[in-house]
Design an enzyme around this catalytic site. Structure first.
Site, PDB file in Angstrom:
ATOM      1  N   GLY A 365     -41.733  15.018 -64.623  1.00 50.89           N
ATOM      2  CA  GLY A 365     -41.277  13.834 -65.346  1.00 50.89           C
ATOM      3  C   GLY A 365     -39.960  13.292 -64.830  1.00 50.89           C
ATOM      4  N   GLU A 388     -43.836  -4.977 -41.189  1.00 50.93           N
ATOM      5  CA  GLU A 388     -43.778  -4.955 -39.723  1.00 50.93           C
ATOM      6  C   GLU A 388     -45.094  -4.512 -39.090  1.00 50.93           C
ATOM      7  OE1 GLU A 388     -40.260  -3.917 -37.658  1.00 50.93           O
ATOM      8  OE2 GLU A 388     -38.967  -4.229 -39.400  1.00 50.93           O
TER       9      GLU A 388
END
Length: 410
Positions: A365, A388
């Site tokens: 968590g 890219e």
């Protein structure tokens, strides 16, 4: 120890930074210097700027004073005169802790300054490169449009030569470093005419033109609301009757397509270094968590599944770094590197995405909280298989290098 304390603490800096053992002493010293800067300056401020979605210009200025923006630029143009490997070393160390800062450097050089260095006239180099090399200015590369990215032949931006001036009209999107307080130019690709292709059909003639900013008719629209890379400066652009001198043509007229392919090939290697850095950063955080998080009376790293997961993360980093280093060495040696650049970008981006997922799982968590660098890597890594040149483009380039000429579907 809280999640914030763990993720902002400096990882131990060994005498030789991990992954640089086979590099030169100069590269090793650069890695130590940038790693220290990343851990002591960038990392502690990263969450604050990420939340504010603001590029920290004071950090960019310090990077400029360190010479990072001038690493591969020759000394006669105000740079450091180092090799391309040096840029990759610096980008990797920054990306461990903050991908947005790393891509500001990577794009500022790979897409901003390098086109001018590779294709500019002597006057253009002396006009623009010194400020870029000092980090006092940033440049963008205006290629992508709504219908033109992977398919650059679909470019809609037009540039018409009128009485010694280019008149440019069009729009660009997803342009990095295009709207910062120190952006001094954007190099744009535009259709400057038409020419006959080898197959006898008429094709658009693409050229590249330097647009200094600010300038009349050039509008930087509000930044994108992105999933990740919150600190990176990214904008859509509008060019409405922008007029620049004929001498702002970058490279030969009609050579824009081949020129930007060369720019993207080279930039992908530095982008691959960013991917390696992200994967390495996730690995380092997973190791810290596995050793310090105690469940049922023992560190979670004592569980074979966790230890094996981290071993797999390590293998991804090692493979991605090896291919990236090979591509960088080829650039520095003047050897062909198009296939190796795509291999490095493909392997590196997939390694980063996988390591971010694994690191988040190991953190549990706490790895889902934005103040944790692992959570920011999880968000940021999603762009790595897109930016890219997408994964599909890299696969097509690799396939074409193996003899599958129609892998792009054309």
């Amino acid at each position: 120890m809280t999640a914030t304390e763990v993720t902002t603490a400096s990882a131990p800096v060994d005498e030789v930074v991990d992954g640089t053992e086979m590099l030169t002493p100069e590269h090793q010293e650069l890695a130590r210097t940038v790693r220290r800067f990343a851990d002591e300056v960038v990392a502690p401020a990263s969450y604050e700027y990420d939340t504010a979605r603001r590029l920290p210009m004071e950090i960019i200025a310090e990077m400029g004073r360190m010479g990072l923006f001038g690493l591969p630029i020759p000394t006669e143009y105000g740079g450091q005169g180092k090799d391309y490997m040096s840029l990759c070393v610096a980008v990797e160390q920054l990306a461990r802790v903050d991908q947005s800062i790393a891509v500001t450097l990577e794009a500022g050089l790979g897409l901003g300054a390098m086109p001018i260095l590779r294709f500019g006239t002597e006057e253009q180099k002396r006009t623009y490169l010194p400020a870029l090399a000092r980090g006092e200015a940033l440049a963008g590369f205006g290629l992508t449009e709504a219908q033109a990215g992977s398919d650059a032949g679909a470019t809609q931006t037009r540039a018409v030569l009128e009485d010694g001036w280019w008149r440019i009209d069009g729009t660009k999107q997803y342009i990095t470093n295009s709207g910062t307080p120190i952006t001094s130019l954007v190099t744009v690709t535009a259709v400057t005419g038409h020419k006959e292709g080898r197959d006898g059909t008429t094709k658009p003639e693409l050229s590249t033109i330097i647009v200094p900013t600010p300038i009349e008719g050039f509008t930087v629209l509000p930044p994108y609301d992105k999933i990740g890379w919150h600190t990176s400066d990214t904008h859509p652009l509008v060019l409405d009757g922008v007029r620049v001198p004929e001498g702002n043509l970058l490279g030969e007229r009609g050579k824009g397509f081949s020129n930007f392919l060369s720019v993207l090939d080279e930039g992908r290697v530095a982008f691959a270094a960013l991917c390696v850095g992200a994967a390495q950063g996730c690995l380092e955080q997973a190791i810290l968590r596995a050793k310090e998080r105690v469940v049922f009376g023992r560190p979670i790293g004592d569980n074979q599944h966790v230890a094996f997961t981290i071993a797999r993360m390590r293998s991804r980093v090692a493979a991605a770094r090896a291919v990236m280093h090979d591509a960088a060495r080829r650039i520095d040696a003047g050897m062909p590197f198009t296939e190796q650049a795509s291999l490095a970008k493909l392997i590196g981006s997939e390694a980063a995405v996988a390591n971010a997922n694994d690191a988040t799982q190991i953190w549990g968590g706490a790895g889902f909280m934005n103040e944790n660098v692992v959570a920011r890597h999880l968000r940021d890594c999603r762009i790595l298989t897109l930016g890219e040149g997408s994964t599909e483009v890299q696969l097509a380039i690799i396939a074409r290098s193996l003899g599958f000429e129609k892998s792009f579907g054309a």
